[in-house]
Scaffold this motif. Structure first.
Motif, PDB file in Angstrom:
ATOM      1  N   PRO A  64       0.733  -1.247  -0.016  1.00  0.00           N
ATOM      2  CA  PRO A  64      -0.045   0.048   0.091  1.00  0.00           C
ATOM      3  C   PRO A  64       0.911   1.178  -0.008  1.00  0.00           C
ATOM      4  CG  PRO A  64      -0.803  -1.648   1.560  1.00  0.00           C
ATOM      5  CD  PRO A  64       0.502  -1.886   1.106  1.00  0.00           C
ATOM      6  N   GLU A  65       1.915   1.185   0.688  1.00  0.00           N
ATOM      7  CA  GLU A  65       2.945   2.326   0.761  1.00  0.00           C
ATOM      8  C   GLU A  65       3.246   2.776  -0.708  1.00  0.00           C
ATOM      9  OE1 GLU A  65       3.165  -0.108   2.811  1.00  0.00           O
ATOM     10  OE2 GLU A  65       2.919   0.526   4.836  1.00  0.00           O
ATOM     11  N   LEU A  66       3.897   1.573  -1.351  1.00  0.00           N
ATOM     12  CA  LEU A  66       4.381   2.055  -2.763  1.00  0.00           C
ATOM     13  C   LEU A  66       3.415   2.360  -3.439  1.00  0.00           C
ATOM     14  CD1 LEU A  66       6.756   1.891  -4.438  1.00  0.00           C
ATOM     15  CD2 LEU A  66       6.099  -0.485  -4.987  1.00  0.00           C
ATOM     16  N   ILE A  67       2.163   2.017  -3.395  1.00  0.00           N
ATOM     17  CA  ILE A  67       0.767   2.323  -4.355  1.00  0.00           C
ATOM     18  C   ILE A  67       0.772   3.985  -3.953  1.00  0.00           C
ATOM     19  CG2 ILE A  67      -1.373   2.387  -4.459  1.00  0.00           C
ATOM     20  CD1 ILE A  67      -1.417  -0.759  -4.381  1.00  0.00           C
ATOM     21  N   ILE A  68       0.774   4.373  -2.897  1.00  0.00           N
ATOM     22  CA  ILE A  68       0.574   5.745  -2.521  1.00  0.00           C
ATOM     23  C   ILE A  68       1.607   6.427  -2.900  1.00  0.00           C
ATOM     24  CG2 ILE A  68       0.954   7.364  -0.532  1.00  0.00           C
ATOM     25  CD1 ILE A  68      -0.423   5.225   1.386  1.00  0.00           C
ATOM     26  N   VAL A  69       2.897   6.151  -2.994  1.00  0.00           N
ATOM     27  CA  VAL A  69       4.093   6.897  -3.540  1.00  0.00           C
ATOM     28  C   VAL A  69       4.072   6.948  -5.196  1.00  0.00           C
ATOM     29  CG1 VAL A  69       6.542   6.632  -4.169  1.00  0.00           C
ATOM     30  CG2 VAL A  69       5.858   6.147  -2.078  1.00  0.00           C
ATOM     31  N   ILE A  70       3.244   5.974  -5.814  1.00  0.00           N
ATOM     32  CA  ILE A  70       2.958   6.215  -7.292  1.00  0.00           C
ATOM     33  C   ILE A  70       1.991   7.106  -7.567  1.00  0.00           C
ATOM     34  CG2 ILE A  70       2.179   4.803  -9.152  1.00  0.00           C
ATOM     35  CD1 ILE A  70       3.594   2.235  -8.240  1.00  0.00           C
ATOM     36  N   ILE A  71       0.986   7.048  -6.617  1.00  0.00           N
ATOM     37  CA  ILE A  71      -0.061   8.025  -6.854  1.00  0.00           C
ATOM     38  C   ILE A  71       0.377   9.369  -6.709  1.00  0.00           C
ATOM     39  CG2 ILE A  71      -2.444   8.858  -5.898  1.00  0.00           C
ATOM     40  CD1 ILE A  71      -3.007   6.243  -5.340  1.00  0.00           C
ATOM     41  N   LEU A  72       0.951   9.570  -5.378  1.00  0.00           N
ATOM     42  CA  LEU A  72       1.559  11.015  -5.397  1.00  0.00           C
ATOM     43  C   LEU A  72       2.481  11.289  -6.391  1.00  0.00           C
ATOM     44  CD1 LEU A  72       2.201  10.683  -1.579  1.00  0.00           C
ATOM     45  CD2 LEU A  72       0.493  12.035  -2.590  1.00  0.00           C
ATOM     46  N   SER A  73       3.246  10.545  -7.025  1.00  0.00           N
ATOM     47  CA  SER A  73       4.234  10.742  -7.994  1.00  0.00           C
ATOM     48  C   SER A  73       3.661  11.400  -9.179  1.00  0.00           C
ATOM     49  CB  SER A  73       5.232   9.804  -8.225  1.00  0.00           C
ATOM     50  OG  SER A  73       5.986   9.309  -7.173  1.00  0.00           O
ATOM     51  N   LEU A  74       2.425  10.787  -9.471  1.00  0.00           N
ATOM     52  CA  LEU A  74       1.567  11.022 -10.896  1.00  0.00           C
ATOM     53  C   LEU A  74       0.876  12.332 -10.595  1.00  0.00           C
ATOM     54  CD1 LEU A  74       0.350   7.547 -11.814  1.00  0.00           C
ATOM     55  CD2 LEU A  74       2.085   8.821 -12.920  1.00  0.00           C
ATOM     56  N   VAL A  75       0.168  12.445  -9.125  1.00  0.00           N
ATOM     57  CA  VAL A  75      -0.137  13.838  -8.811  1.00  0.00           C
ATOM     58  C   VAL A  75       0.954  15.065  -8.965  1.00  0.00           C
ATOM     59  CG1 VAL A  75      -1.167  15.215  -6.928  1.00  0.00           C
ATOM     60  CG2 VAL A  75      -2.061  13.103  -7.397  1.00  0.00           C
ATOM     61  N   PHE A  76       1.936  14.848  -8.609  1.00  0.00           N
ATOM     62  CA  PHE A  76       2.908  15.888  -8.799  1.00  0.00           C
ATOM     63  C   PHE A  76       3.225  15.908 -10.238  1.00  0.00           C
ATOM     64  CE2 PHE A  76       7.388  16.347  -9.735  1.00  0.00           C
ATOM     65  CZ  PHE A  76       7.858  17.915  -9.277  1.00  0.00           C
ATOM     66  N   ASP A  77       3.399  14.938 -11.129  1.00  0.00           N
ATOM     67  CA  ASP A  77       3.722  14.978 -12.327  1.00  0.00           C
ATOM     68  C   ASP A  77       2.465  15.663 -13.371  1.00  0.00           C
ATOM     69  OD1 ASP A  77       5.264  14.414 -14.583  1.00  0.00           O
ATOM     70  OD2 ASP A  77       4.573  12.466 -15.298  1.00  0.00           O
ATOM     71  N   PHE A  78       1.179  15.546 -12.886  1.00  0.00           N
ATOM     72  CA  PHE A  78      -0.110  16.151 -13.370  1.00  0.00           C
ATOM     73  C   PHE A  78       0.361  17.733 -13.114  1.00  0.00           C
ATOM     74  CE2 PHE A  78      -4.221  17.893 -12.643  1.00  0.00           C
ATOM     75  CZ  PHE A  78      -4.712  17.556 -13.871  1.00  0.00           C
ATOM     76  N   LEU A  79       0.350  17.985 -11.909  1.00  0.00           N
ATOM     77  CA  LEU A  79       0.469  19.511 -11.388  1.00  0.00           C
ATOM     78  C   LEU A  79       1.756  20.108 -12.133  1.00  0.00           C
ATOM     79  CD1 LEU A  79      -0.289  19.035  -7.727  1.00  0.00           C
ATOM     80  CD2 LEU A  79      -1.561  20.155  -9.502  1.00  0.00           C
ATOM     81  N   ASN A  80       2.855  19.208 -12.432  1.00  0.00           N
ATOM     82  CA  ASN A  80       3.769  19.736 -13.276  1.00  0.00           C
ATOM     83  C   ASN A  80       3.345  20.318 -14.474  1.00  0.00           C
ATOM     84  OD1 ASN A  80       6.357  20.518 -13.982  1.00  0.00           O
ATOM     85  ND2 ASN A  80       7.150  18.376 -13.658  1.00  0.00           N
ATOM     86  N   GLY A  81       2.612  19.458 -14.967  1.00  0.00           N
ATOM     87  CA  GLY A  81       2.081  19.558 -16.501  1.00  0.00           C
ATOM     88  C   GLY A  81       1.125  20.770 -16.214  1.00  0.00           C
ATOM     89  N   VAL A  82       0.331  20.985 -15.386  1.00  0.00           N
ATOM     90  CA  VAL A  82      -0.630  22.137 -14.952  1.00  0.00           C
ATOM     91  C   VAL A  82       0.282  23.604 -14.941  1.00  0.00           C
ATOM     92  CG1 VAL A  82      -2.271  23.288 -13.845  1.00  0.00           C
ATOM     93  CG2 VAL A  82      -2.294  20.976 -14.372  1.00  0.00           C
ATOM     94  N   HIS A  83       1.463  23.365 -14.250  1.00  0.00           N
ATOM     95  CA  HIS A  83       2.275  24.432 -13.821  1.00  0.00           C
ATOM     96  C   HIS A  83       3.030  24.895 -15.270  1.00  0.00           C
ATOM     97  CE1 HIS A  83       4.336  26.508 -10.466  1.00  0.00           C
ATOM     98  NE2 HIS A  83       3.487  26.252 -10.081  1.00  0.00           N
ATOM     99  N   ASP A  84       3.426  23.931 -15.688  1.00  0.00           N
ATOM    100  CA  ASP A  84       4.449  24.165 -16.920  1.00  0.00           C
ATOM    101  C   ASP A  84       3.850  24.422 -18.246  1.00  0.00           C
ATOM    102  OD1 ASP A  84       6.427  24.197 -14.890  1.00  0.00           O
ATOM    103  OD2 ASP A  84       7.444  22.712 -15.706  1.00  0.00           O
ATOM    104  N   SER A  85       2.732  24.222 -18.226  1.00  0.00           N
ATOM    105  CA  SER A  85       1.957  24.306 -19.735  1.00  0.00           C
ATOM    106  C   SER A  85       1.913  25.788 -19.913  1.00  0.00           C
ATOM    107  CB  SER A  85       0.510  24.079 -19.619  1.00  0.00           C
ATOM    108  OG  SER A  85      -0.078  24.511 -18.601  1.00  0.00           O
ATOM    109  N   SER A  86       2.065  26.582 -19.012  1.00  0.00           N
ATOM    110  CA  SER A  86       2.027  28.028 -19.415  1.00  0.00           C
ATOM    111  C   SER A  86       3.450  28.370 -19.895  1.00  0.00           C
ATOM    112  CB  SER A  86       1.837  28.847 -17.876  1.00  0.00           C
ATOM    113  OG  SER A  86       2.879  28.563 -16.991  1.00  0.00           O
ATOM    114  N   ASN A  87       4.260  27.761 -19.475  1.00  0.00           N
ATOM    115  CA  ASN A  87       5.841  28.129 -20.057  1.00  0.00           C
ATOM    116  C   ASN A  87       5.682  27.912 -21.465  1.00  0.00           C
ATOM    117  OD1 ASN A  87       6.872  28.608 -17.525  1.00  0.00           O
ATOM    118  ND2 ASN A  87       7.012  26.225 -16.966  1.00  0.00           N
ATOM    119  N   ILE A  88       5.037  26.665 -21.975  1.00  0.00           N
ATOM    120  CA  ILE A  88       5.309  26.520 -23.440  1.00  0.00           C
ATOM    121  C   ILE A  88       4.084  27.191 -24.361  1.00  0.00           C
ATOM    122  CG2 ILE A  88       4.980  24.410 -24.985  1.00  0.00           C
ATOM    123  CD1 ILE A  88       5.397  22.732 -22.280  1.00  0.00           C
ATOM    124  N   VAL A  89       3.068  27.347 -23.803  1.00  0.00           N
ATOM    125  CA  VAL A  89       1.944  27.986 -24.492  1.00  0.00           C
ATOM    126  C   VAL A  89       1.789  29.505 -24.438  1.00  0.00           C
ATOM    127  CG1 VAL A  89       0.775  25.797 -24.661  1.00  0.00           C
ATOM    128  CG2 VAL A  89       0.157  27.691 -22.928  1.00  0.00           C
TER     129      VAL A  89
END
Length: 327
Positions: A3-28
């Motif tokens: 379960p701990e590793l699943i939590i890490v993967i979910i948090l990692s993907l949340v960070f990655d998603f927010l990174n896309g939201v955050h940095d989409s502005s830089n590109i467009v």
């Protein structure tokens, strides 16, 4: 899978998603501000390129993040969770405030803070951390210089051109924006891959550090989705608060940013897309005249750059201690 590793993967993907939201502005931002593309088409184009980037250009940055900053033998899942929560908190705060801070800085700060709190400073690989910090802080300077010089060269070559040259700079952004989007997906998605792969090593699911294909696919999907949604607060900051961006500025900024970020990706150097693009915008504007840039906005962004690492480190350390208390 625990379960701990699943939590890490979910948090990692949340960070990655927010990174896309955050940095989409830089590109467009420059594509939209220069009226080369509509907001929807700009975000759709960059989302697709962001998704494909990690598949096309290797995983050297993931290896740097996951294997060269901290001793994996001294880490545990709780440290990784604290690192991710610290980085996510800072990303959400700066997104809410409309500050184009660095997701890369937040992740590195979160990792350092959590590692030091959980395993001591001796678990930090100083040579690897030095490599990362040099890349993070040198890349915006390089972006400024290249943006400044490249724009001077463009103006020299186009000195006898008619106003119709703006058509070229508008249409040319299809290529330059794609290059920047590919480079962003290549560099930024790999940071999440590095964290997930490090967790797999810690958990004993893989014996050595190599990025599985499913990790690449998940990370690429998360950052692509985040980019598709876009960060409109940050788009307004980068697209209009520095100065009025015209097609030549968008073309030059994107070309500069793509070159810097893609080169760093091939060298395995994690850089901040926010930093590189912001500094490129400033360099491009300064090439016309220094007074063109609203330096007060630039100062706010630079301040955020320097605050991000210590702030996210403190948050991550606090989260780690909270985890220990709960357990």
């Amino acid at each position: 899978m625990s379960p701990e590793l699943i939590i890490v993967i979910i948090l990692s993907l949340v960070f990655d998603f927010l990174n896309g939201v955050h940095d989409s502005s830089n590109i467009v931002a420059t594509m939209i501000a220069s009226r080369a593309f509509s907001p929807r088409s700009a975000l759709a184009l960059t989302a697709i390129a962001n998704f494909l980037g990690p598949f096309l250009f290797g995983v050297a940055v993931a290896t740097t993040i996951g294997d060269e900053v901290a001793q994996s033998s001294a880490l545990n899942i709780d440290v990784i969770i604290a690192c991710l929560v610290g980085a996510i908190f800072w990303n959400l705060l700066t997104w809410f405030l409309g500050i184009p801070s660095s997701s890369s800085h937040a992740l590195i700060g979160g990792m350092v803070g959590a590692v030091v709190a959980g395993a001591g400073f001796g678990s930090i690989k100083l040579h690897g951390l030095e490599k990362v910090l040099i890349a993070l802080f040198a890349s915006p300077v390089i972006g400024f210089v290249i943006g400044f010089l490249l724009t001077r060269v463009i103006y020299f070559l186009a000195r006898a051109a008619t106003p119709e040259v703006n058509w070229f700079f508008k249409k040319g952004q299809l290529i330059t924006a794609l290059a920047m989007a590919f480079s962003h997906g290549t560099n930024d998605a790999q940071k999440t891959m590095g964290i997930i792969t490090l967790s797999l090593v810690i958990g004993g699911y893989i014996t050595d550090f190599h990025v599985p294909f499913w990790v690449i696919a998940l990370s690429a999907t998360a950052i692509g989705l985040g980019t598709a949604l876009g960060g409109w607060r940050l788009i307004r900051t980068l697209g209009g608060k520095f100065y009025k961006i015209r097609p030549v500025h968008g073309f030059s900024t994107q070309l500069t940013s793509g070159l810097v970020i893609l080169t760093a990706s091939f060298l395995g150097l994690p850089v901040s897309t926010s930093q590189v693009v912001s500094s490129a915008i400033i360099g491009v504007g300064s090439s016309e005249r220094l007074g063109k840039v609203r330096w007060s906005v630039a100062q706010e962004i630079v301040a955020a750059w320097f605050i991000t690492i210590p702030a996210s480190a403190l948050v991550a350390a606090g989260i780690y201690w909270l985890i220990l208390l709960v357990k």
